[in-house]
Design a protein around this motif. Structure first.
Motif, short mmCIF file in Angstrom:
data_model
loop_
_atom_site.label_atom_id
_atom_site.label_comp_id
_atom_site.label_asym_id
_atom_site.label_seq_id
_atom_site.Cartn_x
_atom_site.Cartn_y
_atom_site.Cartn_z
N ALA A 120 19.17 15.50 -92.52
CA ALA A 120 20.39 14.74 -92.80
C ALA A 120 21.06 14.19 -91.55
CB ALA A 120 21.36 15.61 -93.58
N TYR A 121 20.36 14.15 -90.43
CA TYR A 121 20.98 13.69 -89.19
C TYR A 121 20.03 12.79 -88.42
CZ TYR A 121 18.17 17.67 -87.68
OH TYR A 121 17.13 18.55 -87.49
N ASP A 122 20.60 11.88 -87.62
CA ASP A 122 19.80 11.07 -86.68
C ASP A 122 19.38 11.95 -85.51
OD1 ASP A 122 20.45 9.00 -88.33
OD2 ASP A 122 21.80 8.00 -86.92
N ARG A 123 18.27 11.58 -84.89
CA ARG A 123 17.89 12.27 -83.65
C ARG A 123 17.20 11.31 -82.69
NH1 ARG A 123 13.02 16.46 -85.54
NH2 ARG A 123 11.47 14.87 -86.08
N LEU A 124 17.50 11.51 -81.41
CA LEU A 124 16.89 10.75 -80.32
C LEU A 124 16.03 11.68 -79.49
CD1 LEU A 124 19.98 8.78 -78.95
CD2 LEU A 124 17.93 7.71 -79.86
N THR A 125 14.80 11.29 -79.22
CA THR A 125 13.91 12.11 -78.40
C THR A 125 13.45 11.30 -77.20
OG1 THR A 125 13.10 13.25 -80.39
CG2 THR A 125 11.84 13.53 -78.36
N ILE A 126 13.81 11.79 -76.01
CA ILE A 126 13.28 11.20 -74.77
C ILE A 126 11.93 11.86 -74.53
CG2 ILE A 126 13.75 10.60 -72.37
CD1 ILE A 126 15.95 9.75 -74.28
N TYR B 152 12.59 17.58 -64.94
CA TYR B 152 12.91 18.99 -64.75
C TYR B 152 12.85 19.78 -66.06
CZ TYR B 152 15.52 23.08 -63.03
OH TYR B 152 15.91 24.35 -62.70
N LEU B 153 13.20 19.13 -67.16
CA LEU B 153 13.33 19.83 -68.44
C LEU B 153 12.21 19.52 -69.43
CD1 LEU B 153 17.14 19.18 -68.99
CD2 LEU B 153 16.09 21.28 -68.16
N GLY B 154 11.34 18.54 -69.13
CA GLY B 154 10.41 18.09 -70.15
C GLY B 154 11.15 17.20 -71.14
N ALA B 155 10.58 17.01 -72.33
CA ALA B 155 11.20 16.15 -73.33
C ALA B 155 12.59 16.67 -73.71
CB ALA B 155 10.32 16.06 -74.57
N ILE B 156 13.47 15.72 -74.03
CA ILE B 156 14.86 16.04 -74.37
C ILE B 156 15.16 15.42 -75.73
CG2 ILE B 156 17.28 15.82 -73.67
CD1 ILE B 156 16.12 15.23 -70.80
N GLN B 157 15.90 16.14 -76.55
CA GLN B 157 16.22 15.64 -77.89
C GLN B 157 17.71 15.80 -78.17
OE1 GLN B 157 14.77 17.43 -81.88
NE2 GLN B 157 13.28 15.82 -81.39
N TYR B 158 18.33 14.70 -78.61
CA TYR B 158 19.73 14.73 -79.02
C TYR B 158 19.79 14.76 -80.54
CZ TYR B 158 24.37 13.14 -80.32
OH TYR B 158 25.60 13.04 -80.92
N ILE B 159 20.51 15.74 -81.10
CA ILE B 159 20.68 15.89 -82.54
C ILE B 159 22.09 15.40 -82.89
CG2 ILE B 159 20.62 17.48 -84.49
CD1 ILE B 159 17.96 17.26 -82.99
N ASP B 160 22.19 14.37 -83.71
CA ASP B 160 23.48 13.75 -84.02
C ASP B 160 24.14 14.42 -85.22
OD1 ASP B 160 25.46 11.69 -83.44
OD2 ASP B 160 24.88 10.85 -85.37
N GLU B 161 24.53 15.66 -85.03
CA GLU B 161 25.35 16.34 -86.02
C GLU B 161 26.78 16.40 -85.50
OE1 GLU B 161 22.66 19.40 -88.49
OE2 GLU B 161 22.87 19.95 -86.38
#
Length: 636
Positions: free
Chosen positions: A361-367, A612-621
């Motif tokens: 139920a949320y958008d997500r962005l993955t670098i 430094y962190l590997g892939a990053i994901q933003y969860i738009d909740e």
């Protein structure tokens, strides 16, 4: 032998196999990379006698022409790999029948049963038969390199010999339990080996099903039910590894399992006998090669399998456990109510593979971590749309192929990362500008995953890279390519805007490619995100003048955090709460530059760096939150 030690690479994207962690669980923290190998003696006289015998026998099964049939035979019967088998491997895996063509306990059971039948017809006593077969399988296991399944079968055979000889009050399950415990005591790390886990599961199924099989009068029914159970127990692991589920595998597995005992395995054993004892008849094997070379077995299934493929992404733990719970329930219902079993199977698999993926139920962005490059995946709520901004890419390191794009980089990095995210098709792909670290994987991606709309700048359309795209355009699964002229602003939908800033293409500016970057603004429920491509400092001021209405509280910094981007003017204008940096670990450009990090710190802007962190994901909740693959070590 000359070489050097290095650390195994960790997983840098979500859901992918972590080779570093896998080796660490076995107590291995370094690997040796061989740079130079010098052969001292080609002879076998330095080898111990058993190894000389093994080498002599394995050489007997090789021919001057490898062939398709012989390559499959060498893998199935003798555990010998080859380039041709590796070419077959993806197709066999897609069909769900890869396990049939790799030596396992199942194949040993087949050989054992045929030998028993032969000895019984000769009138040999049971204890002699069991002893002879045990030593034969022992020698065979030595020849094929002691696979896990064969080790277990040998231990079980020895257990049965002792049990029958001394009338021990133990069941076969007792023996399996003792053998497994002993294996784990001597090598606890095998618990993380997929071959061991699958082999163990299949053996338990065979043992639990044996009493039921003895009551069945129809052999085909026994084989059907046993194949179904094996498939139900192996599916969850295979889905988690391959990020996909294909219901058509039920048909292919049951079909091949029917043919395997009756046709394939007898032909494989016959091939071994010809190569070992009747090499003059080896030309007869060419007919089998011609059959497989025509790809009759795989080619006719391709379209149907691709159509029925369901890309699941990485499964949640609850879904994974639910599939295994159903597999255990299937063993109960199979002998009682087949209608209830079929209904339950359709319902559970529908919920897990069709319903669960669309319930996010949320958008997500993955670098996505593509090394020194850019690739960002946006997936809208309820799985409505998937967008990709840039694809990453790199040149080959081979000096003789200088300037050539590494076409396998997409298959190693980008495509597996997208599959792990559950991407089956891309609604829109934005190629910001034609630098290879942003577009190098485009061709391989377009040949693999369907893309509805592609958006490029006029500069990219006129670039030498796009000349390469035109040469292979007929192989790409792309619906339409849209060209944005300088000064245009495209409102794709209520969430996504794409802009191409005014640009004088006649200028011979070395940064012209970077300054032609398409800009993208994504408006989510709780945050707005701005992607800047490789826009330079000068063009950032043009962005503010030409698009004053744009605002964003999350920004992916331009040019991988280079000091030629991310000006104080830009940061003051947008005042982001969070900045993403897409840069390769320990890259030789030094990205992100210290000047940029100081600008961020001066304005108290938090930042996350893929290097430094590997892939990053933003969860738009509500409130938004971020997760990363891992905290990678920095090199001094």
């Amino acid at each position: 032998m000359k070489g050097h030690f290095n650390r195994p690479a960790p997983a840098r994207n979500f859901g992918l196999f972590d080779y570093q962690d896998y080796l660490a669980k076995q107590g291995l923290f370094w690997q040796f990379q061989v740079d130079e190998l010098e052969l001292i003696d080609q002879g076998t006289q330095l080898l111990p006698l058993p190894s000389q015998i093994r080498l002599h026998i394995l050489n007997r099964i090789k021919l001057d022409y490898p062939g398709h049939w012989l390559s499959l035979h060498q893998k199935l019967m003798w555990n010998q790999d080859s380039e041709i088998y590796q070419a077959w491997r993806p197709g066999l895996a897609q069909l769900g029948i890869l396990h049939f063509f790799a030596i396992s306990g199942y194949h040993i059971y087949f050989i054992q049963s045929r030998l028993k039948s032969l000895f019984y017809r000769m009138g040999a006593p049971k204890i002699l038969i069991d002893t002879c077969i045990f030593f034969f399988i022992l020698f065979y296991a030595f020849l094929i390199g002691w696979p896990f399944g064969v080790q277990r079968i040998l231990a079980l055979m020895l257990f049965k010999l002792l049990k029958n000889s001394f009338n021990l009050p133990f069941t076969n399950l007792d023996g399996l339990s003792v053998i497994t415990i002993v294996q784990l005591i001597f090598n606890p790390n095998i618990l993380f080996n997929l071959s061991f886990v699958l082999s163990y599961f299949m053996t338990i199924i065979l043992m639990l099903y044996q009493p039921v099989a003895k009551q069945k009068k129809r052999p085909f029914q026994v084989q059907f039910e046993l194949s179904l159970l094996c498939l139900l127990f192996s599916w969850p692991l295979m889905v988690q590894m391959n990020f996909s589920f294909n219901p058509m595998q039920l048909i292919t597995v049951l079909s091949v399992s029917f043919l395997f005992d009756r046709v394939i395995m007898p032909l494989m054993m016959g091939t071994s006998l010809i190569l070992l004892f009747l090499p003059s008849l080896s030309p007869l094997l060419t007919s089998l090669d011609h059959l497989l070379a025509s790809q009759i077995m795989l080619g006719s299934w391709d379209d149907l399998l691709n159509w029925s493929q369901i890309w699941t992404g990485t499964m949640e733990l609850t879904s994974f456990l639910l599939l295994y719970l159903f597999a255990f329930l299937a063993m109960f219902f199979l002998t009682r109510s087949k209608k209830a079993l079929a209904t339950m199977m359709v319902l559970i698999y529908f919920i897990i593979f069709w319903l669960v993926p669309i319930c996010r139920a949320y958008d997500r962005l993955t670098i996505i971590d593509v090394g020194q490059g850019d690739a960002l995946c946006y997936q809208s709520a309820w799985n409505q749309e998937t967008w990709l901004i840039d694809t990453g890419g790199r040149y080959l390191f081979d000096p003789e192929k200088k300037g050539k794009i590494d076409n396998q980089h997409a298959n190693r990095v980008l495509i597996p990362a997208l599959r792990a995210l559950g991407v089956k098709q891309i609604n829109g792909l934005i190629l910001t500008h034609p630098d290879i670290d942003h577009v190098g994987n485009f061709i391989a991606l377009g040949q693999t995953i369907p893309i509805d709309q592609v958006y490029i700048s006029e500069y990219t359309f006129q670039s030498s890279f796009f000349d390469q795209v035109r040469q292979v355009q007929n192989t790409l699964k792309i619906n339409k390519i849209n060209i944005l002229v300088p000064g245009s602003l495209l409102q794709v939908n209520d969430k996504i805007q794409i802009a191409s800033l005014s640009l004088d293409l006649s200028l011979k500016d070395p940064d012209l490619s970077n300054d032609s970057s398409l800009l993208c603004l994504i408006q989510m429920k709780y945050a707005s995100f701005l992607n800047l491509g490789d826009l330079s400092l000068a063009r950032e001021s043009a962005l503010i003048k030409q698009l004053p209405q744009w605002s964003a509280n999350i920004i992916k910094l331009g040019h991988h955090g280079s000091k030629t981007s991310s000006s104080e003017l830009l940061l003051n204008h947008f005042r982001p709460e969070l900045a993403f940096i897409s840069a390769g670990a320990n890259n030789h450009y030094g990205h992100p530059h210290i000047e940029v990090l100081e600008r961020l710190q001066a304005q108290q802007i938090s930042y996350l760096n893929t290097g430094y962190l590997g892939a990053i994901q933003y969860i738009d909740e509500d409130g938004g939150w971020v997760r990363q693959v891992q905290h990678l070590e920095k090199k001094d």
